[in-house]
Design a protein around this motif. Structure first.
Motif, PDB file in Angstrom:
ATOM      1  N   GLU A  25       0.689  -1.181  -0.039  1.00  0.00           N
ATOM      2  CA  GLU A  25      -0.010   0.015  -0.124  1.00  0.00           C
ATOM      3  C   GLU A  25       0.882   1.281   0.064  1.00  0.00           C
ATOM      4  O   GLU A  25       1.725   1.424   1.019  1.00  0.00           O
ATOM      5  N   ASN A  45       8.952  -7.458   5.744  1.00  0.00           N
ATOM      6  CA  ASN A  45       7.765  -6.957   6.208  1.00  0.00           C
ATOM      7  C   ASN A  45       7.982  -5.308   6.415  1.00  0.00           C
ATOM      8  O   ASN A  45       7.419  -4.877   7.823  1.00  0.00           O
ATOM      9  N   ILE A  62       2.120  -5.164   4.011  1.00  0.00           N
ATOM     10  CA  ILE A  62       0.860  -5.497   4.827  1.00  0.00           C
ATOM     11  C   ILE A  62       0.835  -7.149   4.487  1.00  0.00           C
ATOM     12  O   ILE A  62       0.427  -7.851   3.638  1.00  0.00           O
TER      13      ILE A  62
END
Length: 492
Positions: A301, A346, A351
């Motif tokens: 995102e 991560n 996400i």
């Protein structure tokens, strides 16, 4: 009449006690374009060195032309052929004109190829020329070699490259070289026919062997029975008119024994057929520890990815679906490997489902030491039963006796195959593979394709091999101009 360029006669090449090549006769002619394939360590590079003259084997090497030679591994000499360097070719390969010490692995390979191809010889030897090259560079190299008129021999594990350029295939295996007409696809068709013919020959051999063994047993039993009857009659008081009958039974018995011996001779001369190797089927279970139900376990995102001062991705959104095999393609140095590492770690903008469990393959990213066996090493890293682990090893061409081999005794090719086995033996729901087909032979590549097809989790991979991507990927994303967009396989 075809003009001879190289002829090898009674060639033997050993390294210590190990025989690498044993060739009775092998000839190369002008305008031959020969792709050389075979497993790691089978002697492909050795064969090129013998043809070039870097190795002097037992036997005779007849050279009728001079060869330019591109070794797989070599130090870059920026002054090599500098006065003859084709700067147009350097430009076509998109090699930056900065200090050679700053070139990436792919750029260095392209510069060495440009140096070599700038000077023409009637013979050309290339050892794994596509290693480190992105797909665009491979296509440019193919186009350059299409216009090469001379004798071309090249070692390659790249099926696209082999199909585009080869008119013959040399398969190097167990010290021998077998020649096949046509490109790689043609070679595969011929190998499939050989497989079918060997299946038929094996079936005929086993049927004939069983028929002869059954007939021999039956004749021996009949002869034994006739012998007992004859001996019993001899022990009785036999009338003269029955003596002939007894002798006749002795003759029948001898004929049966003679027939049995004749069939035994036929059985001993029966040409034994080695059956085709059968691979064990792979069916990966789903351990409870890695069950995942999130429809999109990996998402990006507004991802802003930077390496040093270079922006790789700028405000990118994506979502990778559960259970899909996803290939990320793009030019050398554009950031594909960086993105994979970013996802695994991560980092900001990524996400992950809380239940994501990664298993990551990086080319030889660990060392293997000690006397622990292959099988015991894998069993320490898995929840799978031993039968499945053995199936994985079998599919990666480890023979049953080899699973007891100590880690310290593995060759480079064996260690690579073991690292692939470890990837699949670790319970996971997301596989991450960064250029997995670099440095592995075609047999291992095809085994890897089969293992990926049997894996039920999500797969993220980068590759410059369009055949590999075509075979395994459900979705393809192109990394280009700071964006990541889904494309069709036809656009690769």
């Amino acid at each position: 009449m075809e003009k001879l360029t190289v002829k090898l006669t009674n060639i033997q090449q050993n390294f210590g006690a190990k025989e690498i090549l044993n060739i009775e006769e092998l000839s190369v002619y002008e305008n031959d374009r020969i792709g050389i394939i075979g497993g790691n360590g089978q002697g492909k590079s050795t064969l090129l060195k013998i043809i070039h003259g870097d190795l002097i084997p037992e036997g005779e090497v007849q050279r009728e032309t001079e060869f330019n030679y591109y070794p797989q591994i070599a130090e870059l000499d920026e002054l090599f052929n500098i006065d003859s360097l084709d700067w147009e070719l350097v430009s076509q390969f998109a090699i930056p004109k900065n200090n050679v010490q700053t070139l990436s692995g792919g750029e260095e390979s392209k510069f060495r190829l440009a140096q070599l191809l700038s000077v023409y010889q009637m013979g050309l030897l290339l050892d794994e020329p596509t290693t480190h090259l992105d797909q665009e560079s491979i296509k440019k190299l193919v186009e350059e070699l299409r216009y090469y008129y001379g004798t071309l021999l090249f070692v390659s594990h790249d099926r696209y490259f082999l199909n585009q350029l080869a008119n013959k295939i040399w398969e190097v295996q167990d010290g021998k070289v077998v020649e096949y007409e046509g490109n790689y696809d043609s070679y595969k068709q011929q190998k499939e026919l050989e497989y079918i013919e060997n299946e038929r020959a094996t079936e005929n051999y086993l049927q004939e062997k069983k028929r002869l063994e059954t007939a021999i047993t039956k004749k021996k039993e009949q002869a034994e029975k006739a012998s007992k009857v004859s001996n019993k009659k001899k022990q009785q008081n036999i009338r003269p008119d029955r003596l002939a009958s007894s002798k006749q039974k002795d003759t029948v018995q001898k004929n049966m024994q003679k027939t049995a011996k004749s069939m035994e001779a036929r059985l001993s001369k029966l040409q034994e057929v080695t059956p085709n190797e059968k691979q064990q089927e792979i069916a990966f279970p789903s351990p409870k520890s890695v069950e995942i139900h999130n429809k999109f376990p990996i998402r990006g995102e507004n991802l802003h990815l930077v390496a040093g001062n270079k922006i790789l991705l700028d405000k990118v959104d994506f979502q990778f679906s559960l259970g899909k095999k996803i290939a990320i393609v793009g030019e050398n140095g554009i950031g594909k490997s960086t993105l994979l590492d970013y996802i695994v770690n991560n980092n900001e903008g990524i996400i992950l489902s809380p239940k994501v469990v990664f298993s990551v393959y990086r080319q030889m990213d660990y060392k293997l030491f000690g006397d622990e066996t292959i099988l015991s090493f894998l069993m320490k890293h898995t929840e799978y039963p031993e039968s499945l682990v053995r199936s994985i090893l079998n599919n990666l061409n480890f023979a049953q006796f080899e699973v007891s081999k100590p880690l310290s005794g593995l060759s480079g090719g064996e260690a690579t195959r073991l690292s692939i086995a470890l990837l699949f033996a670790r319970p996971s729901n997301v596989l991450v593979l960064d250029e997995p087909t670099n440095f592995i032979d075609l047999k291992t590549t095809e085994a890897l394709e089969k293992l990926i097809a049997g894996y039920e989790g999500t797969v993220l991979l980068t590759s410059h091999d369009p055949y590999f991507v075509e075979k395994v990927a459900d979705e393809v994303y192109e990394f280009k101009e700071q964006q990541l967009r889904m494309i069709s396989k036809e656009e690769i």
